[in-house]
Scaffold this active site. Sequence first.
Site, short mmCIF file in Angstrom:
data_model
loop_
_atom_site.label_atom_id
_atom_site.label_comp_id
_atom_site.label_asym_id
_atom_site.label_seq_id
_atom_site.Cartn_x
_atom_site.Cartn_y
_atom_site.Cartn_z
N GLU A 135 0.75 -1.17 0.05
CA GLU A 135 -0.02 -0.09 -0.10
C GLU A 135 0.92 1.34 0.15
O GLU A 135 0.41 2.41 -0.29
CB GLU A 135 -0.94 -0.03 1.14
CG GLU A 135 -1.82 -1.15 1.35
CD GLU A 135 -3.23 -1.03 2.11
OE1 GLU A 135 -3.53 0.04 2.33
OE2 GLU A 135 -4.03 -1.97 2.35
N TYR A 159 -2.88 4.89 7.42
CA TYR A 159 -2.06 3.48 7.39
C TYR A 159 -0.97 3.42 6.65
O TYR A 159 0.37 3.15 7.03
CB TYR A 159 -3.16 2.21 7.37
CG TYR A 159 -2.27 1.02 7.21
CD1 TYR A 159 -1.65 0.43 8.16
CD2 TYR A 159 -2.33 0.23 5.89
CE1 TYR A 159 -0.84 -0.87 8.05
CE2 TYR A 159 -1.72 -0.88 5.72
CZ TYR A 159 -0.95 -1.51 6.80
OH TYR A 159 -0.30 -2.43 6.58
N LYS A 163 3.14 3.36 7.34
CA LYS A 163 3.90 2.39 7.04
C LYS A 163 5.24 2.92 6.12
O LYS A 163 6.49 2.46 6.26
CB LYS A 163 3.17 1.16 6.23
CG LYS A 163 2.13 0.45 7.13
CD LYS A 163 2.91 -0.57 8.12
CE LYS A 163 3.80 -1.55 7.72
NZ LYS A 163 4.34 -2.36 8.75
P1 NAD Z 1 -2.56 -7.73 13.01
O1 NAD Z 1 -3.09 -6.29 12.98
O2 NAD Z 1 -3.27 -8.86 12.69
O3 NAD Z 1 -1.47 -7.78 14.31
C1 NAD Z 1 -0.75 -6.77 14.61
C2 NAD Z 1 -0.37 -7.28 16.00
O4 NAD Z 1 0.64 -6.22 16.31
C3 NAD Z 1 -1.21 -7.49 17.22
O5 NAD Z 1 -0.94 -8.73 17.73
C4 NAD Z 1 -1.22 -6.19 17.72
O6 NAD Z 1 -1.45 -6.47 19.27
C5 NAD Z 1 0.41 -6.07 17.71
N1 NAD Z 1 0.78 -4.53 18.03
C6 NAD Z 1 0.09 -3.43 17.58
N2 NAD Z 1 0.80 -2.43 18.28
C7 NAD Z 1 1.71 -2.97 19.01
C8 NAD Z 1 2.80 -2.06 19.71
N3 NAD Z 1 2.90 -0.76 20.11
N4 NAD Z 1 3.55 -2.96 20.48
C9 NAD Z 1 3.53 -4.37 20.40
N5 NAD Z 1 2.83 -5.00 19.78
C10 NAD Z 1 1.90 -4.28 19.11
O7 NAD Z 1 -1.70 -7.31 11.80
P2 NAD Z 1 -1.21 -8.49 10.41
O8 NAD Z 1 -2.08 -8.38 9.50
O9 NAD Z 1 -0.69 -9.66 11.20
O10 NAD Z 1 -0.01 -7.52 9.79
C11 NAD Z 1 1.42 -7.65 10.56
C12 NAD Z 1 2.19 -6.79 9.65
O11 NAD Z 1 2.42 -7.15 8.38
C13 NAD Z 1 1.98 -5.44 10.00
O12 NAD Z 1 3.29 -4.48 9.76
C14 NAD Z 1 1.43 -4.94 8.39
O13 NAD Z 1 1.65 -3.52 8.03
C15 NAD Z 1 1.99 -5.93 7.53
N6 NAD Z 1 1.37 -6.40 6.16
C16 NAD Z 1 -0.01 -7.01 6.54
C17 NAD Z 1 -0.52 -7.61 5.45
C18 NAD Z 1 -1.84 -8.20 5.49
O14 NAD Z 1 -2.63 -8.36 4.49
N7 NAD Z 1 -2.49 -8.41 6.75
C19 NAD Z 1 -0.04 -7.34 4.20
C20 NAD Z 1 1.27 -6.58 4.11
C21 NAD Z 1 1.99 -6.26 5.14
O1 DAU Z 2 -2.31 -4.54 0.36
C1 DAU Z 2 -1.81 -5.05 1.89
C2 DAU Z 2 -2.93 -4.61 2.66
O2 DAU Z 2 -3.75 -5.38 2.91
C3 DAU Z 2 -2.19 -4.56 4.32
O3 DAU Z 2 -0.95 -3.63 4.32
C4 DAU Z 2 -3.22 -4.19 5.48
O4 DAU Z 2 -2.59 -4.55 6.56
C5 DAU Z 2 -4.39 -5.30 5.13
O5 DAU Z 2 -5.42 -4.81 6.13
C6 DAU Z 2 -4.85 -5.22 3.62
O6 DAU Z 2 -5.55 -3.70 3.52
P1 DAU Z 2 -6.71 -3.95 2.66
O7 DAU Z 2 -7.44 -2.47 2.80
O8 DAU Z 2 -6.56 -4.01 1.27
O9 DAU Z 2 -7.65 -4.90 3.20
P2 DAU Z 2 -9.05 -5.13 3.80
O10 DAU Z 2 -9.44 -6.48 4.11
O11 DAU Z 2 -9.64 -3.87 4.68
O12 DAU Z 2 -9.89 -4.76 2.29
C7 DAU Z 2 -9.87 -5.40 1.17
C8 DAU Z 2 -10.45 -5.01 0.06
O13 DAU Z 2 -11.90 -5.10 0.22
C9 DAU Z 2 -10.56 -3.41 0.00
O14 DAU Z 2 -10.60 -3.02 -1.50
C10 DAU Z 2 -11.61 -3.00 0.68
C11 DAU Z 2 -12.72 -3.92 0.50
N1 DAU Z 2 -13.64 -4.25 1.71
C12 DAU Z 2 -13.35 -4.43 2.94
C13 DAU Z 2 -14.14 -4.81 3.99
C14 DAU Z 2 -13.42 -5.03 5.36
C15 DAU Z 2 -15.16 -4.19 1.43
O15 DAU Z 2 -15.38 -4.05 0.34
N2 DAU Z 2 -15.76 -4.38 2.50
C16 DAU Z 2 -15.33 -4.64 3.77
O16 DAU Z 2 -16.21 -4.84 4.70
#
Ligand code: NAD
Ligand code: DAU
Length: 366
Positions: A135, A159, A163
Amino acid sequence: MASLLVTGGAGFIGSNFVHYWLRSHPGDSVTVLDSLTYAGNLASLEPARAEQRFRFIHGDILDRECVDRILSDHSIDTIVHLAAESHVDRSIHGPGAFIQANLVGTYTLLEAARTCWLKDGSPGNGRFHHVSTDEVYGSLGPEDPAFDEDTSYAPNSPYSASKAGSDHLVRAYHHTYGLEVTTSNCSNNYGPYQFPEKLIPLMLVNALHGRALPIYGDGMNVRDWLFVEDHCRGIEAVLLHGRSGRTYCIGGNTERTNMEIVRQLCLHLDERLGSEPSLQERFPDCPASSGSTCGELVSFVKDRPGHDRRYAIDATRIEGELGFRPVESFESGLALTIDWYLRNESWWRGIMDGSYRQWIDTNYGS
Ligand code: NAD
Ligand code: DAU
């Protein structure tokens, strides 16, 4: 034998990473530092907690003393930094927490690592791996080439801006101080232990209860999807073979519109519930339990402000340099995910409390 510190290890990707690493690296120890925000869940670490090589520390990455103590007490030589506020919608309604955790938190960890690992002037004492997101590159048009490591940063949400800032700090600590760092920028993950506020688990849990499936805007926004264990493998490839100072984009080669994702999920649930009476008994409000289709629950709601239209990843570098390719297709990963949520109802029931649903209704009611 490595000694890893995994920040955010009680979250979605963090807990999957911990399980993956303990399984694949039997000689290594893993310490998790997590402040257990709403997204952190100790239950996600349950299978690891019996292991002697694993320890959980309840603490905040913003707490410098705590981080210093962990680095020295446990001779940490590798930090895998995942702790963050991660949900775009929440960042729109409350950016402050994102700046604190993602920007100031990363700065605090970098300072601790610099102090601990560079104190004798030698750069080889430890590696800081920063887990970031696609993102940070902004939004693509339908014909634009996919993001790669040379794409300019153009974050659009609080967000992604937080990042992006953290990515720049990591880069600067390498350039200025010689800290050994790597960064990976990954696309959308899905799989076990994902908090049901993100698209796939939210739609899954809603469909099982016969609740509306809220699609933002026209549902034609495109994301690239990667099964979470493949992301863990990608991080592993970077940790073991990545070059210090370098960035790696990780993706699934699976661009899909949100409507395609939700439709596929609905069809899968229709099939499973349509053919398994025990699931029909457990989820009587799911339309598929009474011969109807989950697709009828789709409901278009107001769009996310500043909603990025399309993300896509060109993974040439990680494929070419490190030989990394995802193992799961979207179809196999989705089947694994649905199966996991059906088998682990107690996990998601435990976190679906009333206050969370109220927050969603207030902010994203149709
Ligand atoms: P998540 O929200 O499921 O988990 C985040 C974790 O970090 C939680 O356990 C929370 O308690 C902990 N946390 C938050 N603030 C904290 C703090 N100040 N000190 C200690 N712990 C803290 O997130 P996720 O989806 O597992 O994402 C993990 C990482 O990967 C993030 O950095 C996110 O930006 C990155 N990322 C996520 C995705 C995705 O699709 N989920 C994709 C690409 C990158
Ligand atoms: O691309 C990586 C990112 O993917 C990570 O960095 C983020 O931590 C992770 O949350 C995710 O971000 P998105 O915003 O893409 O994910 P989300 O699941 O919130 O939404 C995915 C797509 O679906 C987005 O286009 C918004 C849409 N959406 C999401 C929700 C929760 C809906 O249409 N309805 C919904 O209720």
